[in-house]
Design an enzyme around this catalytic site. Sequence first.
Site, PDB file in Angstrom:
ATOM      1  N   GLU A 109       0.878  -1.193   0.000  1.00 38.04           N
ATOM      2  CA  GLU A 109       0.000   0.000   0.000  1.00 38.04           C
ATOM      3  C   GLU A 109       0.910   1.235   0.000  1.00 38.04           C
ATOM      4  OE1 GLU A 109      -3.346   1.150   0.045  1.00 38.04           O
ATOM      5  OE2 GLU A 109      -2.250   3.079   0.132  1.00 38.04           O
ATOM      6  N   ASP A 159      -6.449  -3.633  -5.594  1.00 39.44           N
ATOM      7  CA  ASP A 159      -7.560  -2.898  -4.977  1.00 39.44           C
ATOM      8  C   ASP A 159      -7.199  -1.409  -4.997  1.00 39.44           C
ATOM      9  OD1 ASP A 159      -8.715  -2.605  -1.538  1.00 39.44           O
ATOM     10  OD2 ASP A 159      -9.500  -1.828  -3.431  1.00 39.44           O
TER      11      ASP A 159
HETATM   12  N1  LIG Z   1     -10.651  -0.637  -0.786  1.00 37.37           N
HETATM   13  C1  LIG Z   1     -11.095   0.617  -1.272  1.00 37.37           C
HETATM   14  C2  LIG Z   1     -11.836   0.496  -2.568  1.00 37.37           C
HETATM   15  C3  LIG Z   1     -11.363   1.430  -3.595  1.00 37.37           C
HETATM   16  N2  LIG Z   1     -12.069   1.216  -4.838  1.00 37.37           N
HETATM   17  C4  LIG Z   1     -12.889   2.309  -5.278  1.00 37.37           C
HETATM   18  C5  LIG Z   1     -13.613   1.973  -6.564  1.00 37.37           C
HETATM   19  C6  LIG Z   1     -14.452   3.114  -7.053  1.00 37.37           C
HETATM   20  C7  LIG Z   1     -13.637   4.378  -7.212  1.00 37.37           C
HETATM   21  N3  LIG Z   1     -14.411   5.492  -7.688  1.00 37.37           N
HETATM   22  C8  LIG Z   1     -12.875   4.730  -5.955  1.00 37.37           C
HETATM   23  C9  LIG Z   1     -12.073   3.568  -5.433  1.00 37.37           C
END
Ligand SMILES: NCCCN[C@H]1CC[C@H](N)CC1
Length: 292
Positions: A109, A159
Amino acid sequence: VIPGWFSEISPMWPGEAHSLKVEKILFQGKSDFQDVMVFQSSTYGKVLVLDGVIQITERDECAYQEMITHLPLCSIPSPKKVLVIGGGDGGVLREVARHTSVEQIDICEIDAMVVDVSKQFFPEIAVGFQDPRVNLKIGDGVAFLKAVPEGTYDAIIVDSSDPIGPAQELFEKPFFGSVAKALRPGGVVCTQAESIWLHMHIIEDIVANCRQVFKGSVNYAWTTVPTYPSGVIGFMLCSTEGPAVDFKHPINPIDSDENLSKSKRPLRFYNREIHSAAFCLPSFAKKVIDSK
Ligand SMILES: NCCCN[C@H]1CC[C@H](N)CC1
């Protein structure tokens, strides 16, 4: 701006903005990479926002975390080594930890503030960091993957936030190449792949790049997350050349009664039917994705 409301305004979804009623702002900060904010919403629990974009809410994070994790991991017989790129809130780690076959969970991360804020305000999500199999690296996922020995992982989960800001490189072809190199033959990757309502052009490019890089199967799946733009989010599911992977029919079920009874927190969203259904696409998307 309406007082007491948060609106998610971005050039990535012009002309529209999802809004949530704000009870209280709990945290505001600026990391080396992005603005970080947490607020208590009136109806979705606590909300994590990065650079003005909703990342997770307590009420609907289960849909995203469970699907992005179990779509790949339930598609291969016995995942042992898993890598998470991004995922600093810990939700994907919590879901990977459900798989008893998994022996090693590496996570890279880029932003330490996301980890710290998640541990402080989202304990139910950051619980994933407590699993003894987890090794956390704070750094750039692109550099991390370049240093990974060939064929190390059974599964990689990307992710990420959106392709504007720190996550931009995670949507480009060189990155997919380094993911393929880090996977064993028949290994799988699942990446956050935006919205078919908003981003068909981005998806078109991602699918074309993935078909060139991944010589196993390449599929697009999607699900509903009310607080993401247009209320849906997609996933690229790819496998490298080697033992065939049929993503549409989970061979490694996680939703059996035995598994569910064992785990402390039940699956709130994922099940084998919704796994298969996730690959059914509306015609406008199918036309683009199947033609690439
Ligand atoms: N674990 C956090 C999830 C991040 N994914 C999201 C998907 C949709 C996007 N607009 C922002 C991040």
